[in-house]
Design a protein around this motif. Structure first.
Motif, PDB file in Angstrom:
ATOM      1  N   VAL A 102      18.650  18.341  54.740  1.00 17.62           N
ATOM      2  CA  VAL A 102      17.931  19.028  53.365  1.00 17.62           C
ATOM      3  C   VAL A 102      16.572  19.709  53.875  1.00 17.62           C
ATOM      4  O   VAL A 102      15.940  18.985  54.724  1.00 17.62           O
ATOM      5  CB  VAL A 102      17.938  18.100  52.443  1.00 17.62           C
ATOM      6  N   THR A 103      16.417  20.980  53.596  1.00 19.93           N
ATOM      7  CA  THR A 103      14.917  21.426  53.721  1.00 19.93           C
ATOM      8  C   THR A 103      14.301  21.165  52.308  1.00 19.93           C
ATOM      9  O   THR A 103      14.925  21.462  51.290  1.00 19.93           O
ATOM     10  CB  THR A 103      14.927  22.603  54.270  1.00 19.93           C
ATOM     11  N   ILE A 104      12.972  20.775  52.469  1.00 23.26           N
ATOM     12  CA  ILE A 104      12.115  20.934  51.190  1.00 23.26           C
ATOM     13  C   ILE A 104      11.822  22.304  50.741  1.00 23.26           C
ATOM     14  O   ILE A 104      11.063  22.978  51.378  1.00 23.26           O
ATOM     15  CB  ILE A 104      10.972  20.067  51.147  1.00 23.26           C
ATOM     16  N   LYS A 105      12.390  22.773  49.597  1.00 26.73           N
ATOM     17  CA  LYS A 105      12.359  23.930  49.234  1.00 26.73           C
ATOM     18  C   LYS A 105      10.824  24.209  48.593  1.00 26.73           C
ATOM     19  O   LYS A 105      10.112  23.396  48.212  1.00 26.73           O
ATOM     20  CB  LYS A 105      13.224  24.573  47.868  1.00 26.73           C
ATOM     21  N   THR A 106      10.362  25.672  48.706  1.00 29.94           N
ATOM     22  CA  THR A 106       9.126  25.980  48.040  1.00 29.94           C
ATOM     23  C   THR A 106       9.326  25.991  46.466  1.00 29.94           C
ATOM     24  O   THR A 106      10.234  26.124  45.902  1.00 29.94           O
ATOM     25  CB  THR A 106       8.885  27.515  48.457  1.00 29.94           C
ATOM     26  N   GLY A 107       7.989  25.751  45.961  1.00 32.25           N
ATOM     27  CA  GLY A 107       8.009  25.515  44.479  1.00 32.25           C
ATOM     28  C   GLY A 107       8.354  24.355  44.066  1.00 32.25           C
ATOM     29  O   GLY A 107       8.263  24.156  42.678  1.00 32.25           O
ATOM     30  N   ALA A 108       8.692  23.161  44.812  1.00 40.12           N
ATOM     31  CA  ALA A 108       9.136  21.803  44.363  1.00 40.12           C
ATOM     32  C   ALA A 108       7.979  20.984  44.788  1.00 40.12           C
ATOM     33  O   ALA A 108       7.826  19.795  45.171  1.00 40.12           O
ATOM     34  CB  ALA A 108      10.221  21.341  45.372  1.00 40.12           C
ATOM     35  N   SER A 109       6.900  21.203  43.966  1.00 43.06           N
ATOM     36  CA  SER A 109       5.405  20.551  43.999  1.00 43.06           C
ATOM     37  C   SER A 109       5.785  19.423  42.907  1.00 43.06           C
ATOM     38  O   SER A 109       5.980  19.741  41.863  1.00 43.06           O
ATOM     39  CB  SER A 109       4.389  21.568  43.637  1.00 43.06           C
ATOM     40  N   PRO A 110       5.325  18.142  43.293  1.00 44.15           N
ATOM     41  CA  PRO A 110       5.448  17.076  42.141  1.00 44.15           C
ATOM     42  C   PRO A 110       4.375  17.348  41.071  1.00 44.15           C
ATOM     43  O   PRO A 110       4.757  17.043  40.090  1.00 44.15           O
ATOM     44  CB  PRO A 110       4.843  15.796  43.000  1.00 44.15           C
ATOM     45  N   SER A 111       3.273  17.994  41.410  1.00 42.18           N
ATOM     46  CA  SER A 111       2.365  18.227  40.440  1.00 42.18           C
ATOM     47  C   SER A 111       2.922  19.255  39.284  1.00 42.18           C
ATOM     48  O   SER A 111       2.510  19.093  38.053  1.00 42.18           O
ATOM     49  CB  SER A 111       0.894  18.820  40.893  1.00 42.18           C
ATOM     50  N   SER A 112       3.382  20.075  39.668  1.00 41.22           N
ATOM     51  CA  SER A 112       4.123  20.902  38.716  1.00 41.22           C
ATOM     52  C   SER A 112       5.241  20.448  38.057  1.00 41.22           C
ATOM     53  O   SER A 112       5.382  20.844  36.888  1.00 41.22           O
ATOM     54  CB  SER A 112       4.437  22.445  39.735  1.00 41.22           C
ATOM     55  N   ASN A 113       6.021  19.333  38.695  1.00 42.12           N
ATOM     56  CA  ASN A 113       7.059  19.134  37.944  1.00 42.12           C
ATOM     57  C   ASN A 113       6.466  18.039  36.838  1.00 42.12           C
ATOM     58  O   ASN A 113       7.047  17.886  35.783  1.00 42.12           O
ATOM     59  CB  ASN A 113       8.016  18.219  38.995  1.00 42.12           C
ATOM     60  N   PHE A 114       5.440  17.147  37.099  1.00 36.77           N
ATOM     61  CA  PHE A 114       4.651  16.398  36.222  1.00 36.77           C
ATOM     62  C   PHE A 114       4.216  16.987  35.190  1.00 36.77           C
ATOM     63  O   PHE A 114       4.195  16.907  33.918  1.00 36.77           O
ATOM     64  CB  PHE A 114       3.556  15.481  36.882  1.00 36.77           C
ATOM     65  N   GLU A 115       3.706  18.389  35.425  1.00 36.07           N
ATOM     66  CA  GLU A 115       3.387  19.372  34.368  1.00 36.07           C
ATOM     67  C   GLU A 115       4.414  19.646  33.369  1.00 36.07           C
ATOM     68  O   GLU A 115       4.148  19.764  32.250  1.00 36.07           O
ATOM     69  CB  GLU A 115       2.530  20.563  35.001  1.00 36.07           C
ATOM     70  N   LYS A 116       5.415  19.929  34.101  1.00 34.34           N
ATOM     71  CA  LYS A 116       6.580  20.457  33.054  1.00 34.34           C
ATOM     72  C   LYS A 116       7.006  19.236  32.486  1.00 34.34           C
ATOM     73  O   LYS A 116       7.566  19.482  31.155  1.00 34.34           O
ATOM     74  CB  LYS A 116       7.749  20.842  33.936  1.00 34.34           C
ATOM     75  N   LEU A 117       7.099  18.131  32.871  1.00 35.60           N
ATOM     76  CA  LEU A 117       7.442  16.817  32.181  1.00 35.60           C
ATOM     77  C   LEU A 117       6.568  16.572  31.076  1.00 35.60           C
ATOM     78  O   LEU A 117       6.935  16.293  29.782  1.00 35.60           O
ATOM     79  CB  LEU A 117       7.597  15.662  33.115  1.00 35.60           C
ATOM     80  N   ASP A 118       5.149  16.787  31.432  1.00 33.01           N
ATOM     81  CA  ASP A 118       4.232  16.480  30.049  1.00 33.01           C
ATOM     82  C   ASP A 118       4.492  17.552  28.997  1.00 33.01           C
ATOM     83  O   ASP A 118       4.263  17.343  27.842  1.00 33.01           O
ATOM     84  CB  ASP A 118       2.615  16.755  30.714  1.00 33.01           C
ATOM     85  N   ASN A 119       4.820  18.906  29.526  1.00 34.17           N
ATOM     86  CA  ASN A 119       5.053  20.011  28.560  1.00 34.17           C
ATOM     87  C   ASN A 119       6.140  20.058  27.862  1.00 34.17           C
ATOM     88  O   ASN A 119       6.635  20.833  26.808  1.00 34.17           O
ATOM     89  CB  ASN A 119       4.742  21.511  29.021  1.00 34.17           C
TER      90      ASN A 119
END
Length: 162
Positions: free
Chosen positions: A104-121
């Motif tokens: 597996v390669t880690i894809k672009t846009g898979a930022s934990p901070s953006s995922n945490f923000e999406k979870l919060d929203n």
């Protein structure tokens, strides 16, 4: 005539060197979740990619450069999260997408901070992939050393547990 040739070459070298140092000192690997079992022999390090190209994990060691008993990559989604387990072949663990690091390669846009923000929203979905390095060791894990490749440049990241 020779001066005219050296100016563009020097300018190009400065640009290439500047880009190299910018990338080297602005690591694209982002660390997110840190979790461990009660005895710290099983650890999950949530990782993501804030760069513009994929990241390839090359090697993972623990503590003072020791090779862990087993290292696996969890490929899950933001709604599901990660699992802390001592057995990645367990029936419950199968849902969390354990796989070999090299597959597996880690894809672009898979930022934990953006995922945490999406979870919060409340906008996170099952399509939001998250990645977690699961380390299984026979001793307590205090540090996880991650070696990875980005744009042909090798990086080392050390994560301190507790």
């Amino acid at each position: 005539m020779k001066k005219k040739i050296w100016i563009p070459v020097l300018f190009l070298a400065i640009i290439i060197g500047g880009v190299y140092f910018f990338i080297k000192f602005n690591s694209p690997l982002e660390i997110g979740t840190l979790a461990s079992s009660g005895d710290n022999k099983s650890v999950v390090v949530g990782i993501g990619n804030k760069g513009f190209r994929e990241i390839k994990i090359l090697d993972v060691t623990v503590n003072n450069g020791e090779k862990p008993m087993k290292t696996r990559l969890q490929v899950s989604n933001a709604l599901q999260g990660f699992i802390i387990t001592n057995d990645d072949t367990d029936e419950k663990a199968k849902k969390f997408g354990f796989t070999d690091m090299g597959k597996v390669t880690i894809k672009t846009g898979a930022s934990p901070s953006s995922n945490f923000e999406k979870l919060d929203n409340g906008t996170a979905t099952k399509n939001d992939e998250i990645y977690g390095i699961s380390v299984f060791h026979n001793e307590e894990v205090n540090k996880v050393h991650i070696k990875y490749n980005y744009l042909g440049i090798s990086f080392n990241e050390t994560v301190i547990i507790n």
